[in-house]
Design a protein around this motif. Sequence first.
Motif, PDB file in Angstrom:
ATOM      1  N   GLY A 101      81.799  18.056 129.714  1.00  0.00           N
ATOM      2  CA  GLY A 101      82.387  17.725 131.003  1.00  0.00           C
ATOM      3  C   GLY A 101      81.448  18.069 132.136  1.00  0.00           C
ATOM      4  O   GLY A 101      80.608  18.971 132.027  1.00  0.00           O
ATOM      5  N   ASP A 102      81.603  17.366 133.236  1.00  0.00           N
ATOM      6  CA  ASP A 102      80.713  17.590 134.370  1.00  0.00           C
ATOM      7  C   ASP A 102      81.077  18.860 135.129  1.00  0.00           C
ATOM      8  O   ASP A 102      80.217  19.661 135.459  1.00  0.00           O
ATOM      9  CB  ASP A 102      80.785  16.388 135.322  1.00  0.00           C
ATOM     10  N   TYR A 103      82.366  19.035 135.398  1.00  0.00           N
ATOM     11  CA  TYR A 103      82.805  20.155 136.217  1.00  0.00           C
ATOM     12  C   TYR A 103      84.004  20.848 135.577  1.00  0.00           C
ATOM     13  O   TYR A 103      84.678  20.318 134.699  1.00  0.00           O
ATOM     14  CB  TYR A 103      83.224  19.688 137.621  1.00  0.00           C
ATOM     15  N   ARG A 104      84.271  22.037 136.089  1.00  0.00           N
ATOM     16  CA  ARG A 104      85.509  22.749 135.820  1.00  0.00           C
ATOM     17  C   ARG A 104      85.946  23.407 137.135  1.00  0.00           C
ATOM     18  O   ARG A 104      85.187  23.441 138.104  1.00  0.00           O
ATOM     19  CB  ARG A 104      85.332  23.807 134.721  1.00  0.00           C
ATOM     20  N   ILE A 105      87.158  23.934 137.150  1.00  0.00           N
ATOM     21  CA  ILE A 105      87.678  24.619 138.334  1.00  0.00           C
ATOM     22  C   ILE A 105      87.753  26.120 138.042  1.00  0.00           C
ATOM     23  O   ILE A 105      88.301  26.524 137.018  1.00  0.00           O
ATOM     24  CB  ILE A 105      89.071  24.108 138.730  1.00  0.00           C
ATOM     25  N   LYS A 106      87.182  26.903 138.935  1.00  0.00           N
ATOM     26  CA  LYS A 106      87.352  28.350 138.866  1.00  0.00           C
ATOM     27  C   LYS A 106      88.277  28.757 140.004  1.00  0.00           C
ATOM     28  O   LYS A 106      88.026  28.451 141.165  1.00  0.00           O
ATOM     29  CB  LYS A 106      86.014  29.075 139.002  1.00  0.00           C
ATOM     30  N   ALA A 107      89.359  29.442 139.660  1.00  0.00           N
ATOM     31  CA  ALA A 107      90.320  29.912 140.658  1.00  0.00           C
ATOM     32  C   ALA A 107      90.624  31.376 140.397  1.00  0.00           C
ATOM     33  O   ALA A 107      90.250  31.927 139.357  1.00  0.00           O
ATOM     34  CB  ALA A 107      91.598  29.072 140.616  1.00  0.00           C
ATOM     35  N   THR A 108      91.279  32.008 141.340  1.00  0.00           N
ATOM     36  CA  THR A 108      91.645  33.409 141.174  1.00  0.00           C
ATOM     37  C   THR A 108      93.125  33.599 141.450  1.00  0.00           C
ATOM     38  O   THR A 108      93.713  32.895 142.277  1.00  0.00           O
ATOM     39  CB  THR A 108      90.840  34.321 142.125  1.00  0.00           C
ATOM     40  N   ALA A 109      93.715  34.535 140.728  1.00  0.00           N
ATOM     41  CA  ALA A 109      95.116  34.901 140.934  1.00  0.00           C
ATOM     42  C   ALA A 109      95.214  36.419 140.962  1.00  0.00           C
ATOM     43  O   ALA A 109      94.421  37.108 140.330  1.00  0.00           O
ATOM     44  CB  ALA A 109      96.002  34.330 139.824  1.00  0.00           C
ATOM     45  N   SER A 110      96.159  36.925 141.691  1.00  0.00           N
ATOM     46  CA  SER A 110      96.312  38.374 141.786  1.00  0.00           C
ATOM     47  C   SER A 110      96.940  38.918 140.509  1.00  0.00           C
ATOM     48  O   SER A 110      97.502  38.180 139.695  1.00  0.00           O
ATOM     49  CB  SER A 110      97.183  38.750 142.977  1.00  0.00           C
ATOM     50  N   GLU A 111      96.843  40.226 140.344  1.00  0.00           N
ATOM     51  CA  GLU A 111      97.428  40.885 139.186  1.00  0.00           C
ATOM     52  C   GLU A 111      98.940  40.704 139.154  1.00  0.00           C
ATOM     53  O   GLU A 111      99.567  40.861 138.103  1.00  0.00           O
ATOM     54  CB  GLU A 111      97.084  42.367 139.213  1.00  0.00           C
ATOM     55  N   LEU A 112      99.536  40.355 140.292  1.00  0.00           N
ATOM     56  CA  LEU A 112     100.977  40.171 140.354  1.00  0.00           C
ATOM     57  C   LEU A 112     101.413  38.840 139.757  1.00  0.00           C
ATOM     58  O   LEU A 112     102.563  38.677 139.385  1.00  0.00           O
ATOM     59  CB  LEU A 112     101.451  40.262 141.811  1.00  0.00           C
ATOM     60  N   THR A 113     100.497  37.875 139.688  1.00  0.00           N
ATOM     61  CA  THR A 113     100.869  36.536 139.201  1.00  0.00           C
ATOM     62  C   THR A 113     100.078  36.085 137.986  1.00  0.00           C
ATOM     63  O   THR A 113     100.520  35.202 137.268  1.00  0.00           O
ATOM     64  CB  THR A 113     100.667  35.494 140.316  1.00  0.00           C
ATOM     65  N   VAL A 114      98.907  36.677 137.732  1.00  0.00           N
ATOM     66  CA  VAL A 114      98.034  36.154 136.683  1.00  0.00           C
ATOM     67  C   VAL A 114      98.673  36.281 135.303  1.00  0.00           C
ATOM     68  O   VAL A 114      98.432  35.442 134.419  1.00  0.00           O
ATOM     69  CB  VAL A 114      96.660  36.861 136.725  1.00  0.00           C
ATOM     70  N   ARG A 115      99.499  37.292 135.102  1.00  0.00           N
ATOM     71  CA  ARG A 115     100.082  37.481 133.776  1.00  0.00           C
ATOM     72  C   ARG A 115     101.221  36.500 133.493  1.00  0.00           C
ATOM     73  O   ARG A 115     101.720  36.445 132.368  1.00  0.00           O
ATOM     74  CB  ARG A 115     100.570  38.924 133.617  1.00  0.00           C
ATOM     75  N   SER A 116     101.635  35.753 134.485  1.00  0.00           N
ATOM     76  CA  SER A 116     102.641  34.718 134.257  1.00  0.00           C
ATOM     77  C   SER A 116     101.987  33.416 133.798  1.00  0.00           C
ATOM     78  O   SER A 116     102.682  32.468 133.463  1.00  0.00           O
ATOM     79  CB  SER A 116     103.442  34.463 135.539  1.00  0.00           C
ATOM     80  N   MET A 117     100.657  33.391 133.784  1.00  0.00           N
ATOM     81  CA  MET A 117      99.923  32.196 133.371  1.00  0.00           C
ATOM     82  C   MET A 117      99.540  32.320 131.901  1.00  0.00           C
ATOM     83  O   MET A 117      99.576  33.402 131.322  1.00  0.00           O
ATOM     84  CB  MET A 117      98.678  32.020 134.246  1.00  0.00           C
ATOM     85  N   SER A 118      99.148  31.211 131.303  1.00  0.00           N
ATOM     86  CA  SER A 118      98.754  31.217 129.891  1.00  0.00           C
ATOM     87  C   SER A 118      97.707  30.141 129.648  1.00  0.00           C
ATOM     88  O   SER A 118      97.673  29.118 130.342  1.00  0.00           O
ATOM     89  CB  SER A 118      99.967  30.983 128.986  1.00  0.00           C
ATOM     90  N   GLU A 119      96.837  30.382 128.674  1.00  0.00           N
ATOM     91  CA  GLU A 119      95.845  29.380 128.299  1.00  0.00           C
ATOM     92  C   GLU A 119      96.550  28.174 127.698  1.00  0.00           C
ATOM     93  O   GLU A 119      97.509  28.311 126.951  1.00  0.00           O
ATOM     94  CB  GLU A 119      94.839  29.980 127.321  1.00  0.00           C
ATOM     95  N   GLY A 120      96.079  26.993 128.059  1.00  0.00           N
ATOM     96  CA  GLY A 120      96.724  25.759 127.624  1.00  0.00           C
ATOM     97  C   GLY A 120      97.746  25.236 128.613  1.00  0.00           C
ATOM     98  O   GLY A 120      98.305  24.152 128.417  1.00  0.00           O
TER      99      GLY A 120
END
Length: 475
Positions: free
Chosen positions: A229-248
């Motif tokens: 792939g040409d590009y990807r997106i790098k983003a940041t989330a705080s410790e308060l919200t990052v654990r609500s996310m998941s790979e996939g």
Amino acid sequence: MKKKGIIILIVVLLVLAGAAGAIYYVLHNKKASNEELVYATKISDLNGGYDLTESRYMGTVESQEVKGVNRDSDKKVKELYVKEEDEVKAGEVLFEYDTESMELQLRQLELELTSINNNIATLNQQIASLTTEKAAAPAEEQLSYSAQIQNLQAQVNQANYDASAKQLEIDRQKLSMENTKVVAPMDGIIKTINENNSTSSSDDDSSNSNSDNGSDSTSNAYITIMAKGDYRIKATASELTVRSMSEGQSMIIRSRVDDSTWTGTVTKIDLEHPDNGNNNDYYMSSGTTATKYPFYISLDSTDGLMLGQHVYVEADYGQGDVKEGLWLDEYYIMQEDDGAYVWAENAKGYIEKRKVELGEYDENMMRYQILSGLTEDDYIAYPEDRVKEGMKVTHNYEDVVIDDTVEDATGGDSLYDDGYTDDGSVDGYTDDGILDDGSINNIDDGANTDGIDGSVEEAAPQDESAPDSDSEVVQ
């Protein structure tokens, strides 16, 4: 004289009539002003508004992830199976070490261990012989024998240590011989092959990789692999919200300058390496700090994106899908034993409890399909406890928050309850996905709120006498 009296009587009657009219007008207006109102929103406005419960994060377009694979300088590469620009899959063999020289090294180590063990056996025999001689020796020779025995025991201890160290070398060599094939740590394309690269055996790792894109950690690697792939997106989330996310997890990427959108999938959440930017820790309005963690998104398409472009990122719950029919957020619907109801405005401008027929339920968006009972032109009210059938409806939100305070049961002032809970969230965005600019904005009947990079929540109307909440937050 009689005529003058008639004129005076007429004037008095007119004055009395005017006073009566004024009194009626005042009493009528007072009654109208005291009539409790309920605010209702047009359904088409609700369905047209952006989902205010959605969280946004700041993101940047960057080149794809690059990982480096090193080779051991103590080993000879027997065969290289790839070349630059080859496409590889995770686990595919990249190169293989020569085991012939490794086998010779193993035999040498085993011979050295045998020699050490033989030396230990000889020393133990000498100790046993001296111990026997000491038992029969005269008293004046006892000290000499003891010194010789202690010296030999020290040599045995040193030899045992050398034997243990040599055994570790042998075990390590055997393990190294088992791991002669080095595989790709991820799917991608072979970017470079550096024949001059090598690392010591202590640093060797069959999948030694560094995920820092374009950093020095990969510039000297034997083989570098770049994700497709040409590009990807790098983003940041705080410790308060990052654990609500998941790979996939599916994500939506939105342009900051127009209505362009892209879709992608979270491929990595890096909890081991907090973001290294200057704003690694930011201060919330409560005075506490939160740390930001990076996560990465693989894009389904990169058309229209530019390297370094700043974008907004949000989880994809289907909010961008256009559904047929009329859909309503579940919190407007009252579920009772005999069916579902909403507070709706009738033709006379008063609120009524209206029965509706429900269809499908969207778990992601928490909405019901309305099959009958409402149209997009209808006005509905949030089901607050204070709403009663027959209340006058207003479409102007300010009409129901003129004073912003109502007398509670104890006679004290309490904030006007509009059905929403103030949990401390505020409107506004920061570059870590958490709202912390301290500002609180009223939400008007589902209209779009152009907030940036953070959680947006519907907030209760604020008391006009309350302190100004537009406080500056130190990042």
